[in-house]
Design a protein around this motif. Structure first.
Motif, PDB file in Angstrom:
ATOM      1  N   ASP A   8       0.887  -1.159   0.000  1.00  0.00           N
ATOM      2  CA  ASP A   8       0.000   0.000   0.000  1.00  0.00           C
ATOM      3  C   ASP A   8       0.929   1.213   0.000  1.00  0.00           C
ATOM      4  O   ASP A   8       1.486   1.569   1.035  1.00  0.00           O
ATOM      5  N   LYS A  10       1.974   5.251  -1.412  1.00  0.00           N
ATOM      6  CA  LYS A  10       1.477   6.531  -1.907  1.00  0.00           C
ATOM      7  C   LYS A  10       1.606   6.559  -3.429  1.00  0.00           C
ATOM      8  O   LYS A  10       2.579   6.053  -3.991  1.00  0.00           O
ATOM      9  N   ARG A  13       4.786   6.965  -5.620  1.00  0.00           N
ATOM     10  CA  ARG A  13       5.846   5.948  -5.611  1.00  0.00           C
ATOM     11  C   ARG A  13       5.406   4.591  -6.162  1.00  0.00           C
ATOM     12  O   ARG A  13       6.212   3.683  -6.303  1.00  0.00           O
ATOM     13  N   ASN A  55       8.707   5.457   1.557  1.00  0.00           N
ATOM     14  CA  ASN A  55       8.782   6.333   2.723  1.00  0.00           C
ATOM     15  C   ASN A  55       8.224   5.515   3.886  1.00  0.00           C
ATOM     16  O   ASN A  55       7.028   5.202   3.902  1.00  0.00           O
ATOM     17  N   ASN A  57       7.357   6.163   6.731  1.00  0.00           N
ATOM     18  CA  ASN A  57       6.329   6.821   7.533  1.00  0.00           C
ATOM     19  C   ASN A  57       4.986   6.903   6.819  1.00  0.00           C
ATOM     20  O   ASN A  57       3.982   7.265   7.435  1.00  0.00           O
ATOM     21  N   GLU A  58       4.952   6.572   5.528  1.00  0.00           N
ATOM     22  CA  GLU A  58       3.717   6.694   4.754  1.00  0.00           C
ATOM     23  C   GLU A  58       3.313   5.414   4.033  1.00  0.00           C
ATOM     24  O   GLU A  58       2.152   5.252   3.681  1.00  0.00           O
ATOM     25  N   ASP A  59       4.247   4.528   3.758  1.00  0.00           N
ATOM     26  CA  ASP A  59       3.999   3.358   2.916  1.00  0.00           C
ATOM     27  C   ASP A  59       4.052   2.064   3.733  1.00  0.00           C
ATOM     28  O   ASP A  59       4.658   2.014   4.799  1.00  0.00           O
ATOM     29  N   SER A  60       3.435   1.037   3.165  1.00  0.00           N
ATOM     30  CA  SER A  60       3.416  -0.265   3.827  1.00  0.00           C
ATOM     31  C   SER A  60       3.670  -1.366   2.803  1.00  0.00           C
ATOM     32  O   SER A  60       3.037  -1.400   1.753  1.00  0.00           O
TER      33      SER A  60
END
Length: 88
Positions: A8, A10, A13, A55, A57-60
């Motif tokens: 998952d 952003k 990316r 990132n 802090n934003e991606d998984s």
């Protein structure tokens, strides 16, 4: 080892991640890749490359590692968007 990677990411990316993973694995569905017989060094290369793109802090990203010696079953419900011939 057999790898299944789901992510998952952003939107800015996603194409970088998809292009990177296509070098090593099969694109199965949106945000899902799979492929077999990766060595430990290949796994480390993939994980390291993904860490360079995302990132944290934003991606998984979730990586499932399966041993090829163990029985694995793959079942499709509905249509198969990207058929792969000859998996295990």
């Amino acid at each position: 080892m057999y790898l299944i990677i789901v992510y998952d990411i952003k939107v800015e990316r996603v194409n970088k991640v998809k292009s990177f993973l296509r070098q090593y694995l099969y694109w199965i569905q949106n945000s899902v890749f799979e492929g077999g017989e990766a060595t430990k060094s290949e796994y480390n290369l993939i994980a390291s490359g993904l860490n360079d793109i995302i990132n944290i802090n934003e991606d998984s990203i979730i990586i499932y590692k399966l041993r090829l010696e163990e029985a694995m079953q793959r079942e499709i419900l509905g249509i198969e968007k990207s058929p792969i011939e000859g998996i295990l």
